[in-house]
Design an enzyme around this catalytic site. Sequence first.
Site, PDB file in Angstrom:
ATOM      1  N   ARG A 120      -8.655  -0.351   4.925  1.00 45.07           N
ATOM      2  CA  ARG A 120      -7.802   0.698   4.336  1.00 45.07           C
ATOM      3  C   ARG A 120      -6.454   0.134   3.883  1.00 45.07           C
ATOM      4  NH1 ARG A 120      -6.112   5.080   7.932  1.00 45.07           N
ATOM      5  NH2 ARG A 120      -4.814   5.330   6.118  1.00 45.07           N
TER       6      ARG A 120
ATOM      7  N   CYS B 240      -4.961  13.081  12.781  1.00 44.48           N
ATOM      8  CA  CYS B 240      -5.611  11.792  12.616  1.00 44.48           C
ATOM      9  C   CYS B 240      -5.461  11.050  13.925  1.00 44.48           C
ATOM     10  CB  CYS B 240      -5.011  11.006  11.455  1.00 44.48           C
ATOM     11  SG  CYS B 240      -3.377  10.420  11.800  1.00 44.48           S
TER      12      CYS B 240
ATOM     13  N   ARG C 215      -4.536  10.650   4.590  1.00 48.78           N
ATOM     14  CA  ARG C 215      -3.459  11.630   4.674  1.00 48.78           C
ATOM     15  C   ARG C 215      -2.515  11.586   3.475  1.00 48.78           C
ATOM     16  NH1 ARG C 215       0.301  14.353   7.839  1.00 48.78           N
ATOM     17  NH2 ARG C 215       2.091  13.284   6.988  1.00 48.78           N
TER      18      ARG C 215
ATOM     19  N   ASP D 200       4.699   1.072  12.084  1.00 49.82           N
ATOM     20  CA  ASP D 200       3.515   0.365  11.588  1.00 49.82           C
ATOM     21  C   ASP D 200       3.396  -1.078  12.103  1.00 49.82           C
ATOM     22  OD1 ASP D 200       2.472   2.467  10.242  1.00 49.82           O
ATOM     23  OD2 ASP D 200       3.050   1.805   8.234  1.00 49.82           O
TER      24      ASP D 200
ATOM     25  N   LYS E  46       0.836  -1.211   0.000  1.00 51.20           N
ATOM     26  CA  LYS E  46       0.000   0.000   0.000  1.00 51.20           C
ATOM     27  C   LYS E  46       0.869   1.259   0.000  1.00 51.20           C
ATOM     28  CE  LYS E  46      -1.776   1.721   4.031  1.00 51.20           C
ATOM     29  NZ  LYS E  46      -1.526   3.151   4.157  1.00 51.20           N
ATOM     30  N   ASN E  47       1.866   1.288   0.882  1.00 51.08           N
ATOM     31  CA  ASN E  47       2.659   2.510   1.015  1.00 51.08           C
ATOM     32  C   ASN E  47       3.631   2.730  -0.139  1.00 51.08           C
ATOM     33  OD1 ASN E  47       1.321   3.102   3.329  1.00 51.08           O
ATOM     34  ND2 ASN E  47       2.952   2.464   4.724  1.00 51.08           N
TER      35      ASN E  47
ATOM     36  N   ARG F 155       0.471  14.991  12.991  1.00 50.13           N
ATOM     37  CA  ARG F 155       1.007  14.717  11.653  1.00 50.13           C
ATOM     38  C   ARG F 155       0.976  15.925  10.713  1.00 50.13           C
ATOM     39  NH1 ARG F 155      -1.187   8.900   9.834  1.00 50.13           N
ATOM     40  NH2 ARG F 155       0.796   8.691   8.808  1.00 50.13           N
TER      41      ARG F 155
ATOM     42  N   ILE G 282       7.998   7.726  16.721  1.00 49.17           N
ATOM     43  CA  ILE G 282       7.621   8.463  15.501  1.00 49.17           C
ATOM     44  C   ILE G 282       6.365   9.314  15.735  1.00 49.17           C
ATOM     45  CG2 ILE G 282       7.027   8.255  13.035  1.00 49.17           C
ATOM     46  CD1 ILE G 282       9.775   7.075  13.524  1.00 49.17           C
TER      47      ILE G 282
HETATM   48  C1  UD1 Z   1       4.946   7.419   8.761  1.00 52.89           C
HETATM   49  C2  UD1 Z   1       6.060   6.429   8.990  1.00 52.89           C
HETATM   50  C3  UD1 Z   1       5.893   5.359   7.970  1.00 52.89           C
HETATM   51  C4  UD1 Z   1       4.495   4.756   8.098  1.00 52.89           C
HETATM   52  C5  UD1 Z   1       3.406   5.828   8.027  1.00 52.89           C
HETATM   53  C6  UD1 Z   1       2.009   5.301   8.343  1.00 52.89           C
HETATM   54  C7  UD1 Z   1       8.386   6.811   9.602  1.00 52.89           C
HETATM   55  C8  UD1 Z   1       9.568   7.696   9.480  1.00 52.89           C
HETATM   56  N1  UD1 Z   1       7.303   7.142   8.884  1.00 52.89           N
HETATM   57  O1  UD1 Z   1       5.058   7.927   7.450  1.00 52.89           O
HETATM   58  O2  UD1 Z   1       6.870   4.365   8.166  1.00 52.89           O
HETATM   59  O3  UD1 Z   1       4.268   3.818   7.109  1.00 52.89           O
HETATM   60  O4  UD1 Z   1       3.685   6.826   8.964  1.00 52.89           O
HETATM   61  O5  UD1 Z   1       1.902   4.909   9.648  1.00 52.89           O
HETATM   62  O6  UD1 Z   1       8.429   5.816  10.275  1.00 52.89           O
HETATM   63  N2  UD1 Z   1       6.492  15.322  10.378  1.00 52.89           N
HETATM   64  C9  UD1 Z   1       6.552  16.668  10.611  1.00 52.89           C
HETATM   65  N3  UD1 Z   1       6.366  17.529   9.557  1.00 52.89           N
HETATM   66  C10 UD1 Z   1       6.153  17.093   8.294  1.00 52.89           C
HETATM   67  C11 UD1 Z   1       6.095  15.720   8.065  1.00 52.89           C
HETATM   68  C12 UD1 Z   1       6.266  14.849   9.123  1.00 52.89           C
HETATM   69  O7  UD1 Z   1       6.747  17.109  11.737  1.00 52.89           O
HETATM   70  O8  UD1 Z   1       6.007  17.924   7.381  1.00 52.89           O
HETATM   71  C13 UD1 Z   1       6.655  14.379  11.512  1.00 52.89           C
HETATM   72  C14 UD1 Z   1       5.396  13.557  11.758  1.00 52.89           C
HETATM   73  O9  UD1 Z   1       4.479  14.213  12.610  1.00 52.89           O
HETATM   74  C15 UD1 Z   1       5.982  12.300  12.378  1.00 52.89           C
HETATM   75  C16 UD1 Z   1       7.326  12.136  11.662  1.00 52.89           C
HETATM   76  O10 UD1 Z   1       7.628  13.432  11.153  1.00 52.89           O
HETATM   77  O11 UD1 Z   1       6.214  12.494  13.745  1.00 52.89           O
HETATM   78  C17 UD1 Z   1       7.319  11.127  10.530  1.00 52.89           C
HETATM   79  O12 UD1 Z   1       6.267  11.492   9.645  1.00 52.89           O
HETATM   80  P1  UD1 Z   1       6.180  10.972   8.144  1.00 52.89           P
HETATM   81  O13 UD1 Z   1       7.290   9.989   7.879  1.00 52.89           O
HETATM   82  O14 UD1 Z   1       6.009  12.104   7.227  1.00 52.89           O
HETATM   83  O15 UD1 Z   1       4.828  10.226   8.188  1.00 52.89           O
HETATM   84  P2  UD1 Z   1       4.357   9.313   7.078  1.00 52.89           P
HETATM   85  O16 UD1 Z   1       4.922   9.662   5.765  1.00 52.89           O
HETATM   86  O17 UD1 Z   1       2.896   9.236   7.234  1.00 52.89           O
END
Ligand code: UD1
Length: 417
Positions: free
Chosen positions: A397, A117, A93, A305, A22-23, A122, A327
């Site tokens: 999902r 969420c 998201r 995850d 999915k990702n 996030r 995270i």
């Molecule tokens: C994250 C996980 C990913 C997982 C997904 C769904 C990590 C590094 N990322 O990816 O493995 O598959 O969730 O659960 O393990 N952040 C900021 N500002 C930004 C973007 C991110 O502060 O602009 C922070 C987020 O709040 C979070 C961290 O950075 O604490 C990692 O976020 P990010 O990797 O962007 O989240 P996903 O891409 O959703």
Amino acid sequence: MDKIVIEGGRPLEGVVKISGAKNAVLPILAATLLTRGRNILEGVPKVRDVVTMIQLLKSLGAEVESSSSEKIILDTSCAENPEAPYDLVSTMRASCLVLGPLLAKLGRARVSLPGGCAIGARPIDLHIKGLESMGAKVWLEQGYVHGVVDGLKGTQFYFDTVSVTGTANLMMAASLAAGKTILENAAKEPEVVFLADILNQSGAKIEGQGTDMITIEGVSSLKPIECRIFPDRIEAGTYMIAAAITQGDVLIENCIPHHVEPITLKLQEAQVDVEVEKSSIRVRGGRFLSAVNAKTHPYPGFPTDIQAQFMALMTLSRGQSIIMEKIFENRFMHVAELKRMGADISLDGHTAIIKGVQSLSGARLMATDLRASASLVLAALAAKGQSIISRVYHIDRGYVSMEKKLSALGARIKRVK
Ligand code: UD1
């Protein structure tokens, strides 16, 4: 709304085939917006998030020619609408992944801000800062991120926090920017490497993917994408834990063992028997399960995850384990539900202390987010008696036919309306 009913206490046995990631497919679908023409994606997992992303691309003007079982043909020749509406973005998201491609190709974008969420705030501030440093004017109005630019320009950008979606968004935008972009402290997840490799096949010039510094030399256009999505490492990890928690014996086929190494190592540390082959893994759970600690990290660390599913396993270990979530700030929603099944867990900020118990008992449970829901299914499979899990749309999902795959392994599981 559908519910899942599980009669626990049966070891899982047999073979399960892992679906496409999915990702990995979500960023690739967003990347099709960088192209003009027929994009062909194979090995696509038919999960709710993928359906949502396809709806979003359609709303941006893309035409879906075929979306048979696992193959999608998507024509982006007429994808000229820059607006990603709230109704779709709010349900997923990853929709914010269209921001970079829209700005790069159309020079304008209007993408609803995803908001918080269940697992935390996030934010997407790093995506926005990165696009601004590439010359885009970005502002917030009525809940939408607006962006305009007269041609993105290469930049040097440092991610204060490792962000998977942020790295993907900026890498896509930089592929069509003028000049060179350097992304520092970039995410190294397999899904990011895959996106870079597929963009390169379409004519992009990306180097350093899989390290924390990615260099992108912008090009003027990209050819349509043709690719096969690789197997989902989180789905594989979930079935590995399912085998362990039920003291079963499961062969997990169609997986990339290297991608799940942090999970394999943790299971082995917990005395679970894990045999790794080239593209499959056999997991045999025994009676004795050691308590081990885990801390989530960006790849190649232990994945956030899998944290919830691993915690479900640790509730039945011998001893005390400590799990730290590094995270996300609010990713312990499963704890209250696991406790209702008899688990002994206490929370202290980002840390969960789990004291293993002899057994869990079935209960009525509420799914709260995708991976938390998977952890409840795993706990219910091991528990004594019946569990009824509601709000299972979270599972849909991200997991392809979870109850069918588990049922084929001998679980007593059914979906009821
Ligand atoms: C994250 C996980 C990913 C997982 C997904 C769904 C990590 C590094 N990322 O990816 O493995 O598959 O969730 O659960 O393990 N952040 C900021 N500002 C930004 C973007 C991110 O502060 O602009 C922070 C987020 O709040 C979070 C961290 O950075 O604490 C990692 O976020 P990010 O990797 O962007 O989240 P996903 O891409 O959703």
